[in-house]
Design a protein around this motif. Structure first.
Motif, PDB file in Angstrom:
ATOM      1  N   LYS A 193      46.654  37.694  71.878  1.00  0.00           N
ATOM      2  CA  LYS A 193      46.846  38.383  73.144  1.00  0.00           C
ATOM      3  C   LYS A 193      45.570  38.237  73.960  1.00  0.00           C
ATOM      4  N   ALA A 194      45.721  37.698  75.167  1.00  0.00           N
ATOM      5  CA  ALA A 194      44.583  37.505  76.075  1.00  0.00           C
ATOM      6  C   ALA A 194      43.447  36.736  75.404  1.00  0.00           C
ATOM      7  N   GLY A 195      43.805  35.694  74.629  1.00  0.00           N
ATOM      8  CA  GLY A 195      42.810  34.802  74.072  1.00  0.00           C
ATOM      9  C   GLY A 195      42.198  35.221  72.756  1.00  0.00           C
ATOM     10  N   ARG A 196      42.639  36.348  72.201  1.00  0.00           N
ATOM     11  CA  ARG A 196      42.115  36.810  70.911  1.00  0.00           C
ATOM     12  C   ARG A 196      43.250  36.999  69.929  1.00  0.00           C
ATOM     13  N   PHE A 197      43.049  36.541  68.697  1.00  0.00           N
ATOM     14  CA  PHE A 197      44.010  36.819  67.648  1.00  0.00           C
ATOM     15  C   PHE A 197      43.888  38.302  67.277  1.00  0.00           C
ATOM     16  N   VAL A 198      44.999  39.008  67.426  1.00  0.00           N
ATOM     17  CA  VAL A 198      44.989  40.453  67.192  1.00  0.00           C
ATOM     18  C   VAL A 198      45.803  40.859  65.978  1.00  0.00           C
ATOM     19  N   SER A 199      46.532  39.906  65.397  1.00  0.00           N
ATOM     20  CA  SER A 199      47.357  40.207  64.222  1.00  0.00           C
ATOM     21  C   SER A 199      47.605  38.928  63.452  1.00  0.00           C
ATOM     22  N   GLY A 200      47.957  39.084  62.179  1.00  0.00           N
ATOM     23  CA  GLY A 200      48.196  37.936  61.318  1.00  0.00           C
ATOM     24  C   GLY A 200      46.904  37.486  60.653  1.00  0.00           C
ATOM     25  N   PRO A 201      47.001  36.578  59.684  1.00  0.00           N
ATOM     26  CA  PRO A 201      45.830  36.112  58.943  1.00  0.00           C
ATOM     27  C   PRO A 201      44.704  35.591  59.830  1.00  0.00           C
ATOM     28  N   LEU A 202      45.034  34.946  60.948  1.00  0.00           N
ATOM     29  CA  LEU A 202      43.997  34.393  61.815  1.00  0.00           C
ATOM     30  C   LEU A 202      43.178  35.477  62.495  1.00  0.00           C
ATOM     31  N   ALA A 203      43.733  36.679  62.582  1.00  0.00           N
ATOM     32  CA  ALA A 203      42.966  37.785  63.166  1.00  0.00           C
ATOM     33  C   ALA A 203      41.842  38.229  62.246  1.00  0.00           C
ATOM     34  N   GLN A 204      41.988  37.913  60.964  1.00  0.00           N
ATOM     35  CA  GLN A 204      40.987  38.313  59.978  1.00  0.00           C
ATOM     36  C   GLN A 204      39.939  37.215  59.759  1.00  0.00           C
ATOM     37  N   ALA A 205      40.229  36.017  60.264  1.00  0.00           N
ATOM     38  CA  ALA A 205      39.336  34.871  59.995  1.00  0.00           C
ATOM     39  C   ALA A 205      38.066  34.947  60.828  1.00  0.00           C
TER      40      ALA A 205
END
Length: 404
Positions: free
Chosen positions: A392-404
């Protein structure tokens, strides 16, 4: 320093009907900077690189019909009436998190118990809480004793409609919701009976138009739909009992259908004794097959369709929004058109077509990355473990990639 991210070697369903194989999408800050073939785009030095092999990238999905104040209980009317407004707001925040975790990055909330939905919207926009963008109506506008009065303002006459519509806009409404027929959940109302007059509905449309906002009309029966279309509304919510004249009017005026197939389906699937009031069960069961036929008729006839679930109604859970796409495909819609109904078409309905809904340069970087190909099996979008990243708006906010 502006963040730069590149998703490489992915299948891209860009929201325009085009599919790119082995494509690269570059995100700079909160915007999409470039989309192209892997060999055609060079990745800027220092960019974060995401390997998209075996994955599909599509625009963040938009659900055009939710109620974050409702919790999918068997008797949602009793539930919301019995709890405090502050508890409802806290629960709505939790449901917003469930929604964005499912890849829904924008919702249109078309009926809340009060104006606290706008406080939640502001908190999400400020980054205080996780959740989708909210285009909210606040309280629905209904006739005295009409459907949705438990999340609405009752009115009589054009003057009252204008006053209440202005109050909703002043409170922060991004859309006005009107009730043009009886409903399933409200006791003593019949879905096939029109509610509110054409002049009352037109008064709401006029006030919304002065503010540059759109109007969504709840309508199950054909008479209510026709009244709403003639009054100038932009979408018919549910569109359950269509007839040929109504289909023609929708096409003529460019009015969207937001089918909410999941609402009747999840209710009608329950047995007596599950907690759903008997009157609600009877109405849902009596209309489900007709609803499915109406959807198929609308789709075949070229009526514009935007995805909406009515999430929050009985056993129609927030976070399971993509089930609506499975239902539409099962009734004859192509997987591509189902995805478009939840991306580009939905973005146009909510008035964000120049910002969201497609993967194109300069658009807001709301993206969904999933494991698999939803064009071959739309159910991929319904499986939480298939969601690799929600941006959302250029940032991963959920899912595994949000933790990377």
């Amino acid at each position: 320093m502006t963040r730069v991210l590149a998703i490489r070697s992915a299948r891209v369903i860009d929201g325009t009907g085009r599919v790119w194989e082995n494509a690269t999408v570059i995100v700079r800050g909160d915007r999409i900077a470039a989309v192209g073939g892997q060999r055609d785009l060079s990745v800027p030095r220092g960019a974060r690189i995401v390997d998209g092999r075996g994955l599909t990238l599509l625009p963040g999905m938009i659900d055009c019909h939710v109620h974050l104040c409702l919790g999918s209980e068997a008797d949602v009317v009793a539930a919301v009436e019995q709890e405090s407004p502050s508890l409802t707001l806290l629960k709505a925040a939790h449901r917003a998190r469930q929604t964005i975790d499912a890849g829904i990055t924008t919702v249109r909330d078309v009926g809340s118990r009060d104006h606290s939905i706008f406080a939640l919207q502001r908190a999400i926009d400020a980054g205080i809480l996780p959740g989708p963008r909210i285009v909210g109506s606040g309280l629905a506008i209904c006739m005295i004793g009409g459907h949705a009065r438990f999340i609405g303002r009752e009115v009589e006459g054009e003057a009252q409609v204008r006053t209440v519509a202005r109050e909703q806009l002043a409170a922060g409404a991004g859309v006005i919701k009107v009730i043009a027929s009886g409903g399933v959940l409200t006791p003593g109302t019949s879905p096939d009976v029109a509610q509110m007059t054409v002049r009352e509905l037109a008064a709401a449309v006029a006030v919304a138009g002065e503010a540059g906002k759109k109007v969504a009309a709840h309508a199950h029966g054909a008479s209510g739909m026709k009244n709403a279309i003639r009054a100038g509304v932009h979408s018919i919510e549910h569109a359950t009992l269509l007839d040929d004249e109504t289909v023609g009017l929708m096409r003529e005026h460019g009015v969207f259908a937001v089918p909410t197939l999941s609402a009747l389906a999840t209710t009608a699937a329950c047995r007596r004794g599950c907690g759903i009031p008997d009157s609600v069960l009877e109405k849902a069961r009596g209309m489900t097959k007709r609803h499915q036929r109406s959807f198929a008729q609308a789709y075949r006839s070229g009526v514009r369709i935007a995805m909406g679930t009515d999430a929050g109604t009985p056993f129609n859970f927030h976070g399971e929004n993509a089930q609506e796409l499975e239902r539409m495909v099962a009734l004859g819609m192509t997987a591509m058109n189902a995805i478009l109904s939840a991306t580009a078409e939905a973005a146009e309905l909510v008035g964000l077509q120049n910002t969201l809904g497609t993967i194109q340069p300069k658009r807001q970087a709301d993206l969904l990355l999933v494991d698999g190909n939803p064009l071959k099996r739309i159910g991929v979008l319904c499986e939480p473990d298939r969601i690799v990243g929600v941006m959302k708006a250029g940032r991963f906010v959920s899912g595994p990639l949000a933790q990377a």
